[in-house]
Design a protein around this motif. Structure first.
Motif, PDB file in Angstrom:
ATOM      1  N   PRO A 110     -20.571  26.843   6.938  1.00  0.00           N
ATOM      2  CA  PRO A 110     -21.977  27.228   6.804  1.00  0.00           C
ATOM      3  C   PRO A 110     -22.171  28.534   6.020  1.00  0.00           C
ATOM      4  N   ASP A 111     -21.093  29.304   5.840  1.00  0.00           N
ATOM      5  CA  ASP A 111     -21.191  30.560   5.102  1.00  0.00           C
ATOM      6  C   ASP A 111     -21.097  30.358   3.597  1.00  0.00           C
ATOM      7  N   GLY A 112     -21.025  29.097   3.141  1.00  0.00           N
ATOM      8  CA  GLY A 112     -20.957  28.812   1.711  1.00  0.00           C
ATOM      9  C   GLY A 112     -19.551  28.916   1.131  1.00  0.00           C
ATOM     10  N   SER A 113     -18.565  29.201   1.973  1.00  0.00           N
ATOM     11  CA  SER A 113     -17.184  29.316   1.499  1.00  0.00           C
ATOM     12  C   SER A 113     -16.543  27.933   1.429  1.00  0.00           C
ATOM     13  N   SER A 114     -15.297  27.894   0.968  1.00  0.00           N
ATOM     14  CA  SER A 114     -14.574  26.619   0.919  1.00  0.00           C
ATOM     15  C   SER A 114     -13.780  26.391   2.205  1.00  0.00           C
ATOM     16  N   ASN A 115     -14.011  27.223   3.233  1.00  0.00           N
ATOM     17  CA  ASN A 115     -13.416  27.001   4.546  1.00  0.00           C
ATOM     18  C   ASN A 115     -14.229  25.931   5.269  1.00  0.00           C
ATOM     19  N   SER A 116     -13.716  25.431   6.388  1.00  0.00           N
ATOM     20  CA  SER A 116     -14.402  24.374   7.126  1.00  0.00           C
ATOM     21  C   SER A 116     -14.672  24.797   8.554  1.00  0.00           C
ATOM     22  N   LEU A 117     -15.845  24.420   9.050  1.00  0.00           N
ATOM     23  CA  LEU A 117     -16.212  24.646  10.440  1.00  0.00           C
ATOM     24  C   LEU A 117     -16.898  23.376  10.924  1.00  0.00           C
ATOM     25  N   LEU A 118     -16.346  22.784  11.971  1.00  0.00           N
ATOM     26  CA  LEU A 118     -16.816  21.490  12.463  1.00  0.00           C
ATOM     27  C   LEU A 118     -17.211  21.610  13.926  1.00  0.00           C
ATOM     28  N   PHE A 119     -18.391  21.117  14.274  1.00  0.00           N
ATOM     29  CA  PHE A 119     -18.837  21.046  15.664  1.00  0.00           C
ATOM     30  C   PHE A 119     -18.978  19.575  16.027  1.00  0.00           C
ATOM     31  N   THR A 120     -18.453  19.195  17.194  1.00  0.00           N
ATOM     32  CA  THR A 120     -18.570  17.802  17.631  1.00  0.00           C
ATOM     33  C   THR A 120     -18.383  17.695  19.142  1.00  0.00           C
ATOM     34  N   ARG A 121     -18.779  16.560  19.693  1.00  0.00           N
ATOM     35  CA  ARG A 121     -18.573  16.249  21.106  1.00  0.00           C
ATOM     36  C   ARG A 121     -17.660  15.036  21.200  1.00  0.00           C
ATOM     37  N   VAL A 122     -16.697  15.100  22.122  1.00  0.00           N
ATOM     38  CA  VAL A 122     -15.722  14.030  22.311  1.00  0.00           C
ATOM     39  C   VAL A 122     -16.292  12.988  23.273  1.00  0.00           C
ATOM     40  N   SER A 123     -16.206  11.703  22.902  1.00  0.00           N
ATOM     41  CA  SER A 123     -16.791  10.638  23.722  1.00  0.00           C
ATOM     42  C   SER A 123     -15.790   9.926  24.629  1.00  0.00           C
ATOM     43  N   GLU A 124     -14.474  10.162  24.408  1.00  0.00           N
ATOM     44  CA  GLU A 124     -13.492   9.541  25.295  1.00  0.00           C
ATOM     45  C   GLU A 124     -12.267  10.443  25.423  1.00  0.00           C
ATOM     46  N   THR A 125     -11.615  10.354  26.565  1.00  0.00           N
ATOM     47  CA  THR A 125     -10.408  11.134  26.818  1.00  0.00           C
ATOM     48  C   THR A 125      -9.237  10.510  26.075  1.00  0.00           C
ATOM     49  N   GLY A 126      -8.384  11.366  25.486  1.00  0.00           N
ATOM     50  CA  GLY A 126      -7.214  10.848  24.795  1.00  0.00           C
ATOM     51  C   GLY A 126      -6.591  11.866  23.866  1.00  0.00           C
ATOM     52  N   SER A 127      -5.613  11.402  23.094  1.00  0.00           N
ATOM     53  CA  SER A 127      -4.923  12.233  22.106  1.00  0.00           C
ATOM     54  C   SER A 127      -5.614  12.067  20.767  1.00  0.00           C
ATOM     55  N   TYR A 128      -6.159  13.151  20.252  1.00  0.00           N
ATOM     56  CA  TYR A 128      -6.886  13.153  18.991  1.00  0.00           C
ATOM     57  C   TYR A 128      -6.029  13.808  17.905  1.00  0.00           C
ATOM     58  N   ILE A 129      -6.349  13.486  16.661  1.00  0.00           N
ATOM     59  CA  ILE A 129      -5.669  14.092  15.515  1.00  0.00           C
ATOM     60  C   ILE A 129      -6.668  15.009  14.811  1.00  0.00           C
ATOM     61  N   VAL A 130      -6.245  16.259  14.603  1.00  0.00           N
ATOM     62  CA  VAL A 130      -7.003  17.192  13.782  1.00  0.00           C
ATOM     63  C   VAL A 130      -6.270  17.224  12.442  1.00  0.00           C
ATOM     64  N   ARG A 131      -6.921  16.733  11.410  1.00  0.00           N
ATOM     65  CA  ARG A 131      -6.290  16.638  10.083  1.00  0.00           C
ATOM     66  C   ARG A 131      -6.777  17.786   9.198  1.00  0.00           C
ATOM     67  N   VAL A 132      -5.812  18.550   8.705  1.00  0.00           N
ATOM     68  CA  VAL A 132      -6.060  19.632   7.752  1.00  0.00           C
ATOM     69  C   VAL A 132      -5.699  19.080   6.387  1.00  0.00           C
ATOM     70  N   ARG A 133      -6.628  19.193   5.421  1.00  0.00           N
ATOM     71  CA  ARG A 133      -6.283  18.725   4.084  1.00  0.00           C
ATOM     72  C   ARG A 133      -6.989  19.551   3.026  1.00  0.00           C
ATOM     73  N   SER A 134      -6.478  19.434   1.827  1.00  0.00           N
ATOM     74  CA  SER A 134      -7.084  20.125   0.701  1.00  0.00           C
ATOM     75  C   SER A 134      -8.011  19.169  -0.036  1.00  0.00           C
ATOM     76  N   PHE A 135      -9.079  19.721  -0.597  1.00  0.00           N
ATOM     77  CA  PHE A 135     -10.019  18.915  -1.360  1.00  0.00           C
ATOM     78  C   PHE A 135      -9.415  18.592  -2.711  1.00  0.00           C
ATOM     79  N   GLY A 136      -9.410  17.305  -3.078  1.00  0.00           N
ATOM     80  CA  GLY A 136      -8.902  16.878  -4.381  1.00  0.00           C
ATOM     81  C   GLY A 136      -7.519  17.429  -4.651  1.00  0.00           C
ATOM     82  N   GLU A 137      -7.369  18.030  -5.801  1.00  0.00           N
ATOM     83  CA  GLU A 137      -6.068  18.570  -6.197  1.00  0.00           C
ATOM     84  C   GLU A 137      -6.028  20.087  -6.038  1.00  0.00           C
ATOM     85  N   THR A 138      -6.849  20.617  -5.124  1.00  0.00           N
ATOM     86  CA  THR A 138      -6.948  22.078  -5.017  1.00  0.00           C
ATOM     87  C   THR A 138      -5.725  22.722  -4.422  1.00  0.00           C
ATOM     88  N   GLY A 139      -4.830  21.945  -3.836  1.00  0.00           N
ATOM     89  CA  GLY A 139      -3.548  22.522  -3.570  1.00  0.00           C
ATOM     90  C   GLY A 139      -2.993  22.634  -2.194  1.00  0.00           C
TER      91      GLY A 139
END
Length: 156
Positions: A110-139
């Motif tokens: 929300p600060d206009g940077s290329s960092n990410s901030l995500l808000f969400t609510r979980v609907s079921e109990t379990g093992s979730y994956i948090v995926r970190v990735r780069s946009f396109g070929e940015t590296g």
């Protein structure tokens, strides 16, 4: 078959070519290893915070970039803030449900940077994956990931 004769000194040497057929029989040997040796998400530490590196040895995204997956156990009703900060690449964060579907994703904070901030609510109990990735070929490069379980504010 072709055969040729050569004279070497007082001896005559005959060479014949032959076809060699090799037949192999495969056997399967079972070892006590995880069922999926190629994909193994990194368990997020108990602090739910990590400083790490995205590299060209991580998961190719098919868009020129790379991804690294972290596993976190979540409970139904958890409200989350997932923060991904990198000065090395344009960061994208994705939360995947236990069945592999995308729960939520964020590209730019929300600060206009290329960092990410995500808000969400979980609907079921379990093992979730948090995926970190780069946009396109940015590296590739260093990043910080933090998963926070938000607590409701008590009225008073």
């Amino acid at each position: 078959m072709i055969s040729k004769a050569f004279a070497v000194g007082s001896r005559k040497l005959a060479i014949a070519s032959a076809t060699v057929v090799v037949i192999g029989f495969g056997t399967t040997v079972a070892f006590a290893q995880p069922a999926n040796k190629l994909y193994s998400p990194i368990p997020l530490p108990l602090s739910n915070e990590i400083s790490d590196m995205l590299s060209d040895k991580d998961i190719p995204t098919g868009q020129g970039g790379y991804a690294r997956d972290y596993m976190v156990k979540l409970s139904k009703g958890d409200n989350l803030a997932i923060d991904l900060v990198s000065e090395s690449f344009d960061a994208i964060i994705t939360l995947l449900a236990p069945d592999g579907t995308t729960v939520a994703e964020n590209d730019d904070g929300p600060d206009g940077s290329s960092n990410s901030l995500l808000f969400t609510r979980v609907s079921e109990t379990g093992s979730y994956i948090v995926r970190v990735r780069s946009f396109g070929e940015t590296g590739i490069g260093a990043f910080k990931l933090k998963v926070t379980r938000l607590q409701p504010v008590k009225g008073g």
